[in-house]
Write a protein that holds these residues in place. Structure first.
Motif, mmCIF file in Angstrom:
data_model
loop_
_atom_site.group_PDB
_atom_site.id
_atom_site.type_symbol
_atom_site.label_atom_id
_atom_site.label_comp_id
_atom_site.label_asym_id
_atom_site.label_seq_id
_atom_site.Cartn_x
_atom_site.Cartn_y
_atom_site.Cartn_z
ATOM 1 N N TRP A 92 0.849 -1.194 0.000
ATOM 2 C CA TRP A 92 0.000 0.000 0.000
ATOM 3 C C TRP A 92 0.882 1.241 0.000
ATOM 4 O O TRP A 92 1.784 1.379 0.820
ATOM 5 N N THR A 140 -12.384 -8.189 4.863
ATOM 6 C CA THR A 140 -11.529 -7.008 4.998
ATOM 7 C C THR A 140 -10.750 -7.073 6.314
ATOM 8 O O THR A 140 -11.203 -7.652 7.303
ATOM 9 N N PRO A 196 -6.313 -0.886 3.642
ATOM 10 C CA PRO A 196 -7.424 -0.255 2.929
ATOM 11 C C PRO A 196 -7.549 -0.756 1.497
ATOM 12 O O PRO A 196 -6.565 -1.175 0.874
ATOM 13 N N THR A 254 -10.932 5.749 -0.283
ATOM 14 C CA THR A 254 -10.493 4.535 0.396
ATOM 15 C C THR A 254 -11.547 4.051 1.380
ATOM 16 O O THR A 254 -12.341 4.836 1.920
ATOM 17 N N GLU A 275 -11.658 1.229 4.757
ATOM 18 C CA GLU A 275 -10.861 0.378 5.645
ATOM 19 C C GLU A 275 -11.702 0.000 6.852
ATOM 20 O O GLU A 275 -12.286 0.876 7.500
ATOM 21 N N TYR A 290 -16.776 0.824 8.890
ATOM 22 C CA TYR A 290 -15.606 1.211 8.101
ATOM 23 C C TYR A 290 -15.224 2.677 8.284
ATOM 24 O O TYR A 290 -16.058 3.530 8.602
#
Length: 516
Positions: free
Chosen positions: A119, A382, A387, A429, A431, A493
């Motif tokens: 990332w 996830t 992310p 993004t 995450e 998230y």
């Protein structure tokens, strides 16, 4: 925690979505993207062709242990399955046909093995480096690498010094002629019980090294007649109904695996009868009788494995392997047996599916270091600190009773819902919140404690070797997993670029889960 040096951003080929792998997960994701009108994606495959597990596993007798009509995409039914349990070549052809039929070839790069995925904070993209030195960048990455893609090699003294032929079942050497050879098979799992009956008639002597006997049920396999295939071709609704019946039948088995393991005692009576019927020798039968609750390890199905073990050229050896020498194997009791070839039927590493150094997220943290208790994720999809990265067939999405394709399609729907929300809100993004991930996995741990996998008195690849935690199997009904993945839940998230949108989206995660 160790930190990897990030790849430097540069003018390299970029796509919106990179998909890793072309098995059921990768192809299913790509097909759904294309059907939704999204064409800015790239499929990266390390092999020379598509098919994933069903391409690289091609040992003799390789077949699925879930009925064919359920072990296929719901949106791409195949009325041409030749057997109730499809053999490997048919499943491979089915996946290749899906790849061609849905026009995925222009999006695919074969012979492209992932070397490193990092990332990059400044570009907010994933940087991808391949084994041959190529680099790509992607806004999102969907991992379809699967949990049964990395062979497990046993730690046996002297194994690397063996001078004969040595290979893992996943890396079967068809050019090596087993005829007349003295062959040792180490491991008695799902692969071994399929290939042992195939090679037994060809070899001079077969020594089968068993650590723990598996529970084996009769395999209700048969040829699917031309008349049945014709009916499925003419009446797709009939095939859909048949698929639904198989699903309902298999789903009922969760009652034994995850709700009340005592129910499995009834099934174990069938397995014991199967053993008694095919193995007349009481001593051999004793060695093949499990001493743990059925379902604790993967339940296998076969009609010819036991029969193969009764043949005069087969020896079942239950004393552990002490060492391997240049042309022999020595067991713990001091016996030395000469062999020409060793075949490892030792399975895979689903509890440690991602090797260290392969994926690094925020601040260069290695994915392995973010999993101190073994792999874990939010809804198996996830992971905090990574992310825009989605896993298909991720932690706790495996099954011991039904079709993984059902779980894969559930996850694909969840990812599609997430991508749609990001597009609609112009967010960069996404995450998962660490607290949401931890809360979800606490529930997994609590539920798993009651299942046969953790209370059945065995050690299996379902459990992480260090923590003992179930990080592989979904501990419940598959319809429940589909229920919680049907819609993306933004409250769990963090988002970047538009904080206002995040504030509007966030509600209590518990409320989101309750609505699910």
């Amino acid at each position: 925690m160790t930190a990897a040096t990030p790849l430097s951003p540069s003018a390299i080929p970029h796509c919106k979505i990179a998909i890793l792998g072309t098995g059921f997960s990768g192809l299913g994701m790509a097909i759904r993207l294309k059907q939704a009108g999204e064409n800015d994606f790239l499929l990266l495959e390390k092999e020379a062709g598509v098919g994933g597990t069903w391409r690289v596993n091609h040992y003799p007798g390789c077949a699925c242990d879930v009925q064919s009509h359920l072990y296929s995409f719901s949106f791409a039914p195949n009325p041409e399955w030749s057997r109730m349990f499809a053999p490997q070549p048919e499943i491979k052809r089915y996946l290749e046909d899906c790849w061609e039929r849905f026009g995925l070839a222009p999006h695919t790069q074969l012979n492209t093995e992932l070397c490193r995925l990092s990332w990059n904070e400044s570009s907010q993209h994933w940087l991808i480096e391949t084994r041959d030195g190529k680099q790509f960048s992607a806004r999102f990455v969907v991992s379809g690498m699967g949990g049964l893609s990395t062979p497990a090699f046993p730690s046996i003294k002297g194994l690397k010094t063996f001078k004969g032929k040595l290979f893992h079942s996943q890396q079967w050497d068809h050019d090596y002629d087993l005829s007349g050879k003295r062959v040792a098979v180490i491991g008695t799992g799902a692969s071994a019980i399929q290939f042992v009956p195939q090679i037994q008639p060809r070899v001079d002597q077969l020594d089968l090294y068993q650590r723990t006997p598996p529970w084996i049920m009769p395999k209700p396999d048969r040829t699917i007649s031309e008349r049945e295939r014709r009916l499925f071709r003419r009446h797709p609704a009939l095939q859909k109904l048949w698929r639904g019946g198989i699903y309902s039948f298999l789903e009922a088995r969760v009652l034994g695996f995850a709700i009340s393991p005592q129910i499995l005692r009834l099934a174990s009576l069938v397995a014991r009868h199967h053993l008694r019927k095919q193995i007349r020798d009481p001593e051999l039968r004793r060695k093949l009788t499990p001493d743990y609750v059925m379902g604790c390890k993967r339940v296998l199905i076969s009609n010819d494995y036991y029969l193969a073990l009764t043949q005069p050229n087969v020896s079942l050896i239950t004393d552990g392997v002490a060492e391997v020498r240049a042309h022999s194997i020595v067991t713990q009791d001091g016996q030395e047996r000469t062999v020409d070839a060793i075949i490892l039927g030792t399975g895979f590493t689903p509890a440690d599916p991602i090797p260290r150094g392969l994926i690094s997220g925020r601040n260069g943290v290695d994915l392995v270091d973010s999993w101190p208790r073994g792999p874990e994720a939010y809804k198996g999809t996830t992971t905090a600190g990574f992310p825009n990265l989605f896993f298909l067939m991720g932690p706790n999405t495996g099954l011991g009773h039904s079709s993984m394709v059902y779980m894969i399609e559930s996850q694909i729907q969840y990812v599609m819902s997430a991508l749609q929300l990001l597009d609609e809100r112009a967010l960069d993004t996404v995450e998962v919140k660490r607290e949401a991930q931890e809360r979800f996995n606490r529930k997994i741990d609590q539920t798993s404690a009651r299942t046969v996998w953790q209370s059945g008195g065995c050690a299996s690849w379902y459990l992480h070797p260090q923590s003992g935690r179930n990080c592989t199997v979904w501990p419940g009904f598959t319809w429940r997993f589909r229920q919680i993945t049907r819609h993306f839940d933004p409250a769990a998230y963090h988002f970047s670029r538009q904080p206002a949108a995040e504030e509007v989206l966030e509600t209590e995660p518990e409320q989101q889960e309750a609505r699910a």
